[in-house]
Motif scaffolding. Structure first.
Motif, short mmCIF file in Angstrom:
data_model
loop_
_atom_site.label_atom_id
_atom_site.label_comp_id
_atom_site.label_asym_id
_atom_site.label_seq_id
_atom_site.Cartn_x
_atom_site.Cartn_y
_atom_site.Cartn_z
N LYS A 113 -20.23 -40.16 32.05
CA LYS A 113 -21.18 -40.16 33.17
C LYS A 113 -20.54 -39.09 33.30
O LYS A 113 -21.21 -38.51 34.69
CB LYS A 113 -20.87 -41.51 33.48
N LYS A 119 -26.13 -41.06 38.69
CA LYS A 119 -26.33 -42.34 38.63
C LYS A 119 -26.36 -42.14 37.49
O LYS A 119 -26.94 -42.41 36.57
CB LYS A 119 -26.95 -42.32 39.67
N HIS A 120 -25.98 -44.20 37.48
CA HIS A 120 -25.37 -44.83 35.94
C HIS A 120 -27.03 -45.69 35.31
O HIS A 120 -27.21 -44.98 34.07
CB HIS A 120 -24.68 -46.55 36.62
N LYS A 121 -27.89 -45.53 36.35
CA LYS A 121 -29.23 -45.52 35.98
C LYS A 121 -29.89 -44.55 35.78
O LYS A 121 -30.10 -45.08 34.41
CB LYS A 121 -30.70 -46.28 37.19
N THR A 122 -30.06 -43.53 35.96
CA THR A 122 -30.73 -42.44 35.23
C THR A 122 -30.26 -42.06 33.84
O THR A 122 -30.86 -41.54 32.72
CB THR A 122 -30.42 -41.20 35.89
N ASP A 124 -28.04 -44.17 31.58
CA ASP A 124 -28.18 -45.58 31.08
C ASP A 124 -30.61 -45.40 30.57
O ASP A 124 -30.02 -45.98 28.87
CB ASP A 124 -28.68 -46.74 31.88
N ARG A 125 -30.67 -44.86 31.52
CA ARG A 125 -32.36 -45.48 30.73
C ARG A 125 -32.58 -43.67 29.75
O ARG A 125 -33.21 -44.18 28.90
CB ARG A 125 -33.13 -44.63 32.16
N THR A 128 -30.71 -44.47 26.51
CA THR A 128 -31.69 -46.23 26.22
C THR A 128 -33.00 -45.08 25.71
O THR A 128 -33.37 -45.07 23.74
CB THR A 128 -32.49 -46.52 27.40
#
Length: 167
Positions: A113, A119-122, A124-125, A128
């Protein structure tokens, strides 16, 4: 940060810990700011999936990561007309992470990362979404292993074992 960028462009180095102290921010903020400046000035070096695979010790996942990213690019281009730069470190790192997850290879996600500084959410999305492509690719590659036919060497070993039984 500007001094750090200027030094790296001239081939010199700057003491990072001293630069962080002088900047008055923590390491994460400094790194994210530095990456943002590099991006704005278009100075960031493109890192390939192969280079990341070597850097993070997961070269076994490189081929799957490349195939996964190509599959994602095809699907994205079919859905949208907008131009997207898939050569950025975000897509490279996310596809490598998805491939490592699929192949059950351990990799340091935090450092991955940091390479793309999002950002972590970006991250991780995207991982996925790319995992779905990796699953499709791996599912297509799985083939039922056939029993190999007996070779001359196997037959000789069987004969030798048979001789030892009678002795």
């Amino acid at each position: 940060m500007c001094l750090d960028l200027a030094a790296s462009m001239c081939g010199s180095t700057v003491n990072k810990s001293e630069a962080i102290r002088v900047a008055g921010v923590n390491k994460k903020v400094y790194t994210n700011g530095l990456k943002a400046f590099e991006s704005m000035l278009d100075l960031q070096g493109d890192v390939s999936i192969k280079e990341m695979g070597v850097q993070f010790g997961c070269t076994g996942a490189v081929t799957l990561a490349e195939e996964c990213l190509q599959s994602y690019i095809k699907e994205y281009n079919n859905k949208s007309c907008a131009e997207m730069d898939f050569g950025t470190s975000l897509f490279q790192a996310a596809s490598l992470c998805a491939a490592c997850r699929q192949l059950k290879i351990k990799v340091d996600r935090v450092k991955l990362k940091e390479v793309c500084s999002v950002k972590h959410k970006t991250f991780d999305r995207l991982v996925t979404e790319l995992e779905k492509h990796a699953e499709k690719i791996q599912g297509a590659k799985k083939v039922v292993k056939q029993k190999r036919s007996k070779t001359l060497l196997d037959e000789i070993e069987r004969q030798i074992e048979g001789m030892y039984i009678f002795i």
